[in-house]
Design a protein around this motif. Structure first.
Motif, PDB file in Angstrom:
ATOM      1  N   THR A   1       0.863  -1.287  -0.063  1.00  0.00           N
ATOM      2  CA  THR A   1       0.006  -0.062  -0.026  1.00  0.00           C
ATOM      3  C   THR A   1       0.843   1.145  -0.067  1.00  0.00           C
ATOM      4  O   THR A   1       0.385   2.212  -0.161  1.00  0.00           O
ATOM      5  N   GLY A   2       2.268   1.104   0.275  1.00  0.00           N
ATOM      6  CA  GLY A   2       2.876   2.481   0.321  1.00  0.00           C
ATOM      7  C   GLY A   2       3.813   2.639  -1.075  1.00  0.00           C
ATOM      8  O   GLY A   2       3.338   1.969  -2.196  1.00  0.00           O
ATOM      9  N   GLU A   3       4.773   3.448  -1.208  1.00  0.00           N
ATOM     10  CA  GLU A   3       5.454   3.687  -2.394  1.00  0.00           C
ATOM     11  C   GLU A   3       6.458   2.455  -2.747  1.00  0.00           C
ATOM     12  O   GLU A   3       6.361   1.993  -3.922  1.00  0.00           O
ATOM     13  N   THR A   4       7.197   1.932  -1.762  1.00  0.00           N
ATOM     14  CA  THR A   4       7.799   0.750  -1.897  1.00  0.00           C
ATOM     15  C   THR A   4       7.543  -0.260  -1.082  1.00  0.00           C
ATOM     16  O   THR A   4       7.037  -0.450  -0.056  1.00  0.00           O
ATOM     17  N   PRO A   5       7.535  -1.686  -2.026  1.00  0.00           N
ATOM     18  CA  PRO A   5       7.036  -2.908  -1.075  1.00  0.00           C
ATOM     19  C   PRO A   5       7.962  -3.124   0.216  1.00  0.00           C
ATOM     20  O   PRO A   5       8.805  -2.459   0.203  1.00  0.00           O
ATOM     21  N   MET A   6       7.165  -3.455   1.160  1.00  0.00           N
ATOM     22  CA  MET A   6       7.787  -3.691   2.474  1.00  0.00           C
ATOM     23  C   MET A   6       7.307  -4.904   3.007  1.00  0.00           C
ATOM     24  O   MET A   6       6.168  -5.288   3.559  1.00  0.00           O
ATOM     25  N   ILE A   7       8.288  -5.744   3.574  1.00  0.00           N
ATOM     26  CA  ILE A   7       8.169  -7.106   4.260  1.00  0.00           C
ATOM     27  C   ILE A   7       7.881  -6.615   5.849  1.00  0.00           C
ATOM     28  O   ILE A   7       8.626  -5.952   6.338  1.00  0.00           O
ATOM     29  N   LEU A   8       6.636  -6.993   6.283  1.00  0.00           N
ATOM     30  CA  LEU A   8       6.404  -6.567   7.620  1.00  0.00           C
ATOM     31  C   LEU A   8       6.619  -8.044   8.448  1.00  0.00           C
ATOM     32  O   LEU A   8       6.892  -7.754   9.827  1.00  0.00           O
ATOM     33  N   ARG A   9       6.665  -8.959   7.896  1.00  0.00           N
ATOM     34  CA  ARG A   9       6.779 -10.477   8.558  1.00  0.00           C
ATOM     35  C   ARG A   9       7.674 -11.160   7.589  1.00  0.00           C
ATOM     36  O   ARG A   9       7.058 -11.486   6.619  1.00  0.00           O
ATOM     37  N   PRO A  10       8.953 -11.677   7.904  1.00  0.00           N
ATOM     38  CA  PRO A  10       9.627 -12.628   6.980  1.00  0.00           C
ATOM     39  C   PRO A  10       9.115 -13.864   7.111  1.00  0.00           C
ATOM     40  O   PRO A  10       8.483 -14.241   8.010  1.00  0.00           O
ATOM     41  N   GLY A  11       9.139 -14.553   5.934  1.00  0.00           N
ATOM     42  CA  GLY A  11       8.607 -16.168   5.790  1.00  0.00           C
ATOM     43  C   GLY A  11       9.191 -16.870   4.752  1.00  0.00           C
ATOM     44  O   GLY A  11      10.297 -16.388   4.204  1.00  0.00           O
ATOM     45  N   GLY A  12       8.505 -17.880   4.204  1.00  0.00           N
ATOM     46  CA  GLY A  12       8.993 -18.595   3.378  1.00  0.00           C
ATOM     47  C   GLY A  12       9.151 -18.065   1.936  1.00  0.00           C
ATOM     48  O   GLY A  12      10.088 -18.315   1.349  1.00  0.00           O
TER      49      GLY A  12
END
Ligand code: AMP
Ligand code: MG
Length: 350
Positions: free
Chosen positions: A188-199
Motif C-alpha cells: 500500500t506504500g510507495e515501495t513494497p515492504m516486508i512486515l513479517r519474513p516468511g517462506g
C-alpha cells in the motif's frame, strides 16, 4: 464439543469438508491445515464469527487477521484497489505462503483488521485449506490455530492440544510443509515492504517484482524498546515454549563453546538444559536435551521443524533452551525472526 475430522491431501473426504464449510458459513470456527501452519478459520464477513476466533485463541483484539480466498478474483470485493505491483506478486506467488496487504473495502469488518484500513489477504495452496474455503463459499479469516503466545501449530496434534473444546471443528490433515507463517508484504506504500519474513523471501520478491523491497525497520531491532512494528502481531511475545530461550549468534565453533560454557553454569545451579542446533553440531553437546532443526544447508527443513521442536521442549523438564543462531539469508531471516521472538529478545553475540 469439538469435532475432529481426519484426512490427508490425497484422500479428502468431500462430505466432511462440506460439513466444515457449513459450520464456517454459519458463523462457527474450524481449524484446518495450510502449507504454512494450521489456521483457525471463521467467516471473514461476519463480525460475531470473528470474535469467536479471538476468544478461542485468547488473541489480543488489536492483532489483525489474514483473510484467505481461493481465486484472485475473490479479492475484488474485499479491497479498495489493486496496485500494479500486486498483480505481479499475485501472479508469481499465489497460491502460496505470501500475504499481501491492500487498502480494504467497506465489506471487511473492523474486527478482522483490528481497526486498520488495510487488509492482509492470501490464497493458500494446500488442497484441504482450499477445499474447506470453497465449501464455505465466503472469505475465511484465519490466524494460526494456537493459543496466543504459543508456537504456531505445524501438526494436527498441536492444534488438538491447544484448541480442543474451544472451536467447533478441527481438520487433522497431516504436517505443514513450510512450517512458518506466511511472509506479510505491504503493497500500500510507495515501495513494497516486508512486515513479517516468511517462506517467500526478500530475495525472491525482489527478483519477481523487479523492484527494491524494504523490510520494516522494526524487524532489525533486537529489543522491543522504542519500536512500533507496522504489523501489530509482531510486537507480542510469541512462539514461546515454557522454558526460557536464549539465542547465541556467531561463528559455529564459538557458539558451541559459549553454549557449553553457559550450560555448565546452569547445571551447577541444578537446572536442566535444552539445545536447538543443526545436524552438524549435535555431537558438540552433552548432558542436555539436544534437538536438531536439520542440516545446516537445508534452511527449508530447519524452518519446517522449528515450531515442532519448540513445542517438544514443553514435554521435557528443561529450564532453559540455548538455540544456535542461523545465517540470516533467504529463509534464515524468518527462522531467526521466530527464534528471537521465542527468546523474548534474549540474544547473545559471541
Ligand atoms: P497469524 O495469522 O496468527 O500469523 O497473524 C497474522 C499476522 O499478520 C499478524 O502478525 C498481523 O499483525 C499481520 N497482519 C494481518 N493483517 C495486517 C494488516 N492489515 N496490517 C499489518 N499487519 C497485518
Ligand atoms: Mg499467529
Amino acid at each position: 464439543m469439538t469435532k475432529i475430522f481426519e484426512m490427508d491431501c490425497d484422500n479428502i473426504d468431500a462430505s466432511d469438508i462440506k460439513y466444515c464449510g457449513t459450520i464456517l458459513r454459519n458463523g462457527g470456527t474450524v481449524a484446518f491445515p495450510t502449507e504454512t501452519v494450521y489456521g483457525l478459520g471463521a467467516n471473514a464477513l461476519d463480525s460475531e464469527a470473528i470474535k469467536g476466533i479471538f476468544t478461542a485463541k485468547g488473541r489480543p483484539s488489536d492483532n489483525p487477521l489474514i483473510v484467505h480466498v481461493t481465486k484472485a478474483e475473490d479479492i475484488l470485493p474485499l479491497v479498495a484497489e489493486i496496485p500494479e505491483v500486486a498483480h505481479r506478486a499475485m501472479a508469481t506467488f499465489w497460491p502460496g505462503p505470501l500475504t499481501i496487504l491492500f487498502k480494504k473495502s467497506a465489506l471487511i469488518p473492523q474486527e478482522v483488521t483490528a481497526g486498520l484500513q488495510t487488509v492482509g489477504i492470501r490464497i493458500p495452496s494446500h488442497p484441504i485449506a482450499r477445499a474447506v474455503i470453497e465449501a464455505a463459499g465466503v472469505p475465511i479469516a484465519a490466524p494460526s490455530a494456537n493459543i496466543s503466545g504459543k508456537p504456531s501449530p505445524t501438526i494436527a496434534a498441536h492444534v488438538v492440544a491447544d484448541l480442543m473444546g474451544r472451536v467447533d471443528a478441527i481438520i487433522a490433515g497431516g504436517d505443514c510443509e513450510v512450517g512458518l507463517e506466511s511472509t506479510v508484504l505491504d503493497l500500500t506504500g510507495e515501495t513494497p515492504m516486508i512486515l513479517r519474513p516468511g517462506g517467500i523471501t526478500k530475495e525472491m520478491l525482489e527478483r519477481a517484482l523487479a523492484t527494491k523491497v524494504l523490510e520494516d525497520p522494526a524487524l532489525d531491532k533486537r529489543s522491543m524498546e522504542g519500536v512500533t512494528p507496522k504489523s501489530p502481531g509482531m510486537k507480542y511475545t510469541h512462539y514461546s515454549p515454557r522454558a526460557e530461550v536464549l539465542v547465541v549468534i556467531g561463528e559455529r565453533s564459538s557458539v558451541a563453546m559459549k553454549i557449553n560454557q553457559m550450560q555448565q553454569e546452569y547445571i551447577k545451579e541444578g537446572k536442566k538444559v535444552g539445545i536447538i542446533c543443526r545436524d552438524e553440531t549435535c555431537s558438540l553437546y552433552r548432558d542436555a536435551v539436544v534437538k536438531s532443526m536439520g542440516m545446516a544447508n537445508n534452511l527449508s527443513m530447519m524452518a519446517a521443524n522449528l515450531f515442532k521442536i519448540l513445542r517438544e521442549f514443553d514435554n521435557t523438564d528443561v529450564d532453559v533452551i540455548f538455540a544456535e543462531g542461523v545465517e540470516e539469508a533467504e529463509v534464515g531471516r524468518a527462522i531467526m525472526n521466530r527464534l528471537i521472538k521465542a527468546s523474548g529478545y534474549q540474544v547473545m553475540h559471541v
